[in-house]
Enzyme design. Structure first.
Site, PDB file in Angstrom:
ATOM      1  CD  GLN A   1     -16.740  -5.451 -17.403  1.00 28.38           C
ATOM      2  OE1 GLN A   1     -17.662  -5.035 -18.099  1.00 28.38           O
ATOM      3  NE2 GLN A   1     -16.391  -6.738 -17.365  1.00 28.38           N
TER       4      GLN A   1
ATOM      5  CE1 TYR B   1      -9.515 -17.334 -20.407  1.00 31.54           C
ATOM      6  CE2 TYR B   1     -10.739 -18.183 -18.522  1.00 31.54           C
ATOM      7  CZ  TYR B   1     -10.188 -18.373 -19.780  1.00 31.54           C
ATOM      8  OH  TYR B   1     -10.311 -19.587 -20.405  1.00 31.54           O
TER       9      TYR B   1
ATOM     10  CD  GLU C   1      -5.157 -11.410 -18.684  1.00 29.76           C
ATOM     11  OE1 GLU C   1      -5.108 -11.357 -19.927  1.00 29.76           O
ATOM     12  OE2 GLU C   1      -6.223 -11.597 -18.051  1.00 29.76           O
TER      13      GLU C   1
ATOM     14  CG  ASP D   1     -14.394 -11.527 -16.406  1.00 29.60           C
ATOM     15  OD1 ASP D   1     -15.266 -11.763 -17.253  1.00 29.60           O
ATOM     16  OD2 ASP D   1     -14.056 -10.370 -16.074  1.00 29.60           O
TER      17      ASP D   1
ATOM     18  CB  CYS E   1     -19.521 -10.745 -21.838  1.00 29.90           C
ATOM     19  SG  CYS E   1     -18.212 -11.441 -22.851  1.00 29.90           S
TER      20      CYS E   1
END
Length: 466
Positions: free
Chosen positions: A289, A322, A346, A395, A422
């Protein structure tokens, strides 16, 4: 980087968003990417006077001209502006406001003038007061969830929030980015690409970057050195240790490539809160982030949403999809305890490598490496690579999870899904898919982790209807 005519660099995409961009799709909708022709339409460059209407997803407002929709950037609802057409077409135009004839009370002096009309991408709301930026983003979240997921607009208006990150109002929304990406223009000057274009706008500074990152950029002559045209630069100022500069993926130090065997290719990030403290190793070029406060803000929100804060996850099985370098994996592992289980999934090999190292002390964590949709296709139950779960945390990138992943999540019948998003449109689409499986939206918290841009992070909670 010294000039080298034999060197070839791939194009960069240094906009402010937190995740990889979605694949372009053919669509007239302004919130989706589409191919822009190299031959401009005849109306491009024309200046028109517009009465500006509501905001729309993508950082612009909607206006109408002789029945045609015009998506206008660098303006606000209720303004009257003179705008220059930047893209034309039979169904809609795009334009930039170049003169404000009647201003909104929410208009302020731009915090980043270089990102104004015909400028660099990634600062399209810097003319908007901070509270109005958050209202803008709430409006977009509500509109997308109502339109695409058919959620009751009155419920959304009362329940959806967009919160500022700690310290942002005091800093006027500036100096928050711990990572910036630049590209060298044809003359070798570092800058960012123009909005929806390939042209590079040379910069002398980056006001969204933290003070530590800008001091490092000055020390490395990032904005004054002549680089190889097309070179891609990434600057990282982690929460622990010295900043790092990567040039086309390779570490640089003191004005030249860092060829030392121990040249830094990873950084250390420290995240702490009421849940405890964790240290993460993250590849310098990998995903983390960008807002200095985002890791702790989102961790707290995910733990609250999943029930971990209330102690509801003890002994539970949690899927962390994720999962990246393990930002949520580690605190979730502590929340489920030794009798629980966290399965992290992942697809990026480097992120998975970092996650394996970060979580090595937690026996209750297992890591599945591979595309989430492929791992989730393994079925359900104890023999599956991704087992049945009590709670699913995901995510995904900006393109969202998609129907196949949502179907696989629902097949595992979790009592709760915590979705970190997002992109409001992708979130709304996937919320709609989950609704088809019997999951009801019970809360949405937006976080303004990209001030002065249209991007907004959201944590949505969906509960299974009995």
């Amino acid at each position: 980087m010294p000039r080298n005519p034999d060197r070839r660099s791939a194009p960069a995409n240094p906009e402010s968003g937190a995740r990889p961009r979605r694949r372009p799709q053919r669509s007239p909708r302004p919130d989706r990417g589409r191919r822009v022709s190299d031959v401009p339409a005849p109306e491009v460059g024309t200046e028109v006077e517009l009465e500006v209407g509501p905001v729309a997803h993508g950082g612009h407002c909607v206006a109408r001209l002789d029945g045609r929709v015009v998506f206008v950037r660098h303006t606000l609802p209720g303004e009257r502006v003179r705008a220059r057409v930047t893209e034309g077409g039979p169904s809609f135009w795009r334009a930039d406001a170049v003169e404000v004839l009647e201003a909104s009370p929410d208009r302020v002096e731009p915090a980043w003038p270089a990102a104004g009309p015909d400028g660099a991408g990634g600062g399209e709301l810097s003319h908007v007061a901070m509270p109005a930026q958050r209202h803008w983003k709430k409006t977009v979240l509500v509109e997308q969830l109502q339109r695409l997921a058919r959620i009751d607009p009155e419920w959304l208006a009362s329940e959806v929030t967009v919160e500022a990150a700690p310290g942002d109002d005091e800093r006027r929304g500036l100096h928050y980015r711990t990572r910036i990406e630049l590209v060298a223009d044809a003359d070798g000057h570092a800058g960012q690409r123009a909005h929806r274009g390939h042209r590079v706008i040379a910069l002398k500074k980056m006001p969204l970057a933290t003070a530590e990152l800008m001091d490092f950029a000055v020390a490395e002559d990032v904005f004054t050195r002549i680089w190889t045209p097309g070179a891609q630069l990434k600057l990282v100022a982690p929460s622990e240790g010295e900043p790092v500069l990567l040039v086309d993926g390779e570490p640089w130090r003191r004005g030249k490539p860092d060829t030392r065997p121990n040249a830094r290719r990873s950084v250390s990030e420290f995240v702490a809160g009421p849940w405890g403290a964790h240290r993460f190793r993250v590849a310098a070029g990998g995903f983390w982030q960008v807002h200095r406060e985002a890791p702790s803000v989102l961790t707290r929100a995910v733990l609250d949403a999943s029930g971990a804060t209330a102690g509801d996850l003890a002994g539970a099985t949690v899927l962390d999809l994720y999962s990246g370098a393990g930002l949520f994996t580690l605190p979730l592992a502590e929340a489920v305890g030794p009798s629980g289980r966290v399965v992290a999934v992942e697809g990026d090999a480097q992120a998975a490598k970092d996650a394996r190292r970060n979580a090595h002390a937690y026996e209750q964590v297992s890591l599945e490496v591979g595309a989430v949709e492929r791992v989730m296709e393994g079925g359900r139950g104890e023999d599956s690579t991704a087992p049945a779960a009590d709670v699913v945390v995901l995510d995904p990138p900006r393109s969202g999870a998609g129907r196949a992943v949502v179907d696989a999540i629902a097949a595992r019948a979790p009592r709760r899904v915590v979705y970190v998003a997002c992109d409001p449109a992708a979130l709304a689409r996937d919320v709609g898919y989950l609704a088809g499986h019997g999951y009801a939206l019970s809360g949405v918290r937006g976080f303004d982790l990209f001030p002065h841009t249209h991007h907004v992070e959201a944590v949505a909670v969906l509960d299974r209807r009995d």
